[in-house]
Scaffold this motif. Structure first.
Motif, mmCIF file in Angstrom:
data_model
loop_
_atom_site.group_PDB
_atom_site.id
_atom_site.type_symbol
_atom_site.label_atom_id
_atom_site.label_comp_id
_atom_site.label_asym_id
_atom_site.label_seq_id
_atom_site.Cartn_x
_atom_site.Cartn_y
_atom_site.Cartn_z
ATOM 1 N N ALA A 156 0.835 -1.205 0.000
ATOM 2 C CA ALA A 156 0.000 0.000 0.000
ATOM 3 C C ALA A 156 0.870 1.256 0.000
ATOM 4 O O ALA A 156 0.567 2.230 -0.699
ATOM 5 C CB ALA A 156 -0.925 -0.004 1.213
ATOM 6 N N GLU B 105 0.863 4.105 -2.976
ATOM 7 C CA GLU B 105 0.667 5.535 -2.718
ATOM 8 C C GLU B 105 1.853 6.347 -3.200
ATOM 9 O O GLU B 105 1.689 7.462 -3.708
ATOM 10 C CB GLU B 105 0.427 5.778 -1.233
ATOM 11 C CG GLU B 105 -0.933 5.321 -0.763
ATOM 12 C CD GLU B 105 -1.133 5.531 0.722
ATOM 13 O OE1 GLU B 105 -0.283 6.172 1.367
ATOM 14 O OE2 GLU B 105 -2.155 5.054 1.232
ATOM 15 N N VAL C 134 -4.386 6.119 -5.273
ATOM 16 C CA VAL C 134 -5.171 6.478 -4.093
ATOM 17 C C VAL C 134 -6.214 5.400 -3.877
ATOM 18 O O VAL C 134 -6.690 4.770 -4.822
ATOM 19 C CB VAL C 134 -5.853 7.852 -4.255
ATOM 20 C CG1 VAL C 134 -4.829 8.969 -4.274
ATOM 21 C CG2 VAL C 134 -6.713 7.890 -5.490
ATOM 22 N N PRO C 135 -6.590 5.141 -2.641
ATOM 23 C CA PRO C 135 -7.607 4.121 -2.383
ATOM 24 C C PRO C 135 -8.976 4.606 -2.807
ATOM 25 O O PRO C 135 -9.290 5.792 -2.731
ATOM 26 C CB PRO C 135 -7.527 3.901 -0.878
ATOM 27 C CG PRO C 135 -6.896 5.129 -0.333
ATOM 28 C CD PRO C 135 -6.027 5.688 -1.414
ATOM 29 N N ASN C 136 -9.806 3.684 -3.248
ATOM 30 C CA ASN C 136 -11.168 4.015 -3.679
ATOM 31 C C ASN C 136 -12.130 3.557 -2.598
ATOM 32 O O ASN C 136 -12.139 2.392 -2.210
ATOM 33 C CB ASN C 136 -11.462 3.311 -5.006
ATOM 34 C CG ASN C 136 -12.757 3.776 -5.628
ATOM 35 O OD1 ASN C 136 -13.471 4.611 -5.065
ATOM 36 N ND2 ASN C 136 -13.064 3.240 -6.789
ATOM 37 N N ALA C 137 -12.955 4.474 -2.144
ATOM 38 C CA ALA C 137 -13.906 4.158 -1.091
ATOM 39 C C ALA C 137 -15.128 3.417 -1.638
ATOM 40 O O ALA C 137 -15.810 2.721 -0.894
ATOM 41 C CB ALA C 137 -14.349 5.430 -0.383
ATOM 42 N N PRO D 260 -15.624 0.774 -4.368
ATOM 43 C CA PRO D 260 -15.074 -0.078 -5.418
ATOM 44 C C PRO D 260 -16.157 -0.578 -6.372
ATOM 45 O O PRO D 260 -17.322 -0.699 -6.013
ATOM 46 C CB PRO D 260 -14.455 -1.238 -4.640
ATOM 47 C CG PRO D 260 -15.192 -1.283 -3.357
ATOM 48 C CD PRO D 260 -15.586 0.135 -3.060
ATOM 49 N N ALA E 156 -11.829 8.143 -7.930
ATOM 50 C CA ALA E 156 -11.287 8.100 -6.570
ATOM 51 C C ALA E 156 -10.596 9.409 -6.278
ATOM 52 O O ALA E 156 -9.812 9.916 -7.070
ATOM 53 C CB ALA E 156 -10.300 6.951 -6.442
ATOM 54 N N SER F 113 -3.913 9.024 2.777
ATOM 55 C CA SER F 113 -5.253 8.687 3.243
ATOM 56 C C SER F 113 -5.384 7.232 3.669
ATOM 57 O O SER F 113 -6.307 6.889 4.372
ATOM 58 C CB SER F 113 -6.281 8.998 2.150
ATOM 59 O OG SER F 113 -6.002 8.190 1.022
ATOM 60 N N SER F 114 -4.497 6.372 3.248
ATOM 61 C CA SER F 114 -4.615 4.959 3.627
ATOM 62 C C SER F 114 -3.488 4.547 4.556
ATOM 63 O O SER F 114 -2.945 3.456 4.427
ATOM 64 C CB SER F 114 -4.613 4.079 2.386
ATOM 65 O OG SER F 114 -3.342 4.125 1.779
#
Length: 192
Positions: free
Chosen positions: A99, A103, A108-111, A113, A130, A136-137
């Motif tokens: 992770a 980054e 970036v993480p997707n809230a 999916p 996203a 953020s993660s």
């Protein structure tokens, strides 16, 4: 006892079968026959050969024991090296490290999916872009094993894929390896 008359056996006569030969005693001043020198040489030679063969076998067995000990030490050293490399691989495969590298590369993480069903190509969910920050993660539980391990963006060029001579790995023609190009959309696995 019985009423029958005893049967008489014929009497045996003693007769000498062979007369032993008599020899005169040796005179006190006469020479005795010497043992042959060849028998002594053969006996001493065979004793010496046996001693030499036993010495050579002992040396060979001792040498084999030293070589075996050396190989056992080498095996223990290789096991320690294997364990060290296995620990390094486990550390780099950890989800926190993957992770952090994602980054660092700008992902970036997707809230929310979205899933793709491969059987008919249907999109399940509502696709949205996203949005997030690079931190953020952050891991809720930090991984102390990956502290100090450089991320992908912090490594020098070619440091991750090294060939046997310490240079970056390249194909046979000398050009740097490139990822395979995608044509016709996403690749899908062949399922039955």
């Amino acid at each position: 006892m019985s009423a029958l008359p005893a049967q008489a056996r014929p009497a045996r006569r003693w007769a000498p079968t062979a007369v032993p030969r008599l020899r005169p005693a040796p005179e006190p001043g006469a020479r005795r026959a010497r043992p042959r020198l060849a028998y002594a040489v053969v006996a001493l030679g065979s004793i010496g050969a046996i001693a030499i063969v036993q010495l050579l076998l002992s040396i060979a067995m001792t040498q084999g024991a030293y070589e075996m000990d050396e190989q056992l030490l080498r095996q223990a050293e290789l096991r320690r090296e294997q364990q060290k490399l296995s620990d390094d691989l486990d550390r780099l495969e950890s989800p926190q490290f993957l992770a952090a590298n994602a980054e660092a590369l700008g992902m970036v993480p997707n809230a929310a999916p979205v899933y793709l069903r491969l059987s008919d190509g249907a999109v399940l969910g509502d696709p949205t872009a996203a949005a997030g920050t690079a931190s953020s993660s952050a891991a809720l539980v930090p991984n102390a094993l990956i502290d100090g391990v450089p991320l992908v963006t912090e490594q020098e060029e070619g440091e991750t894929a090294k060939g046997g001579n310490g240079k970056p790995a390249t194909p046979a023609d000398g050009a740097p390896a490139a990822p395979p190009a995608l044509s016709g959309g996403l690749p899908t696995p062949a399922t039955h």
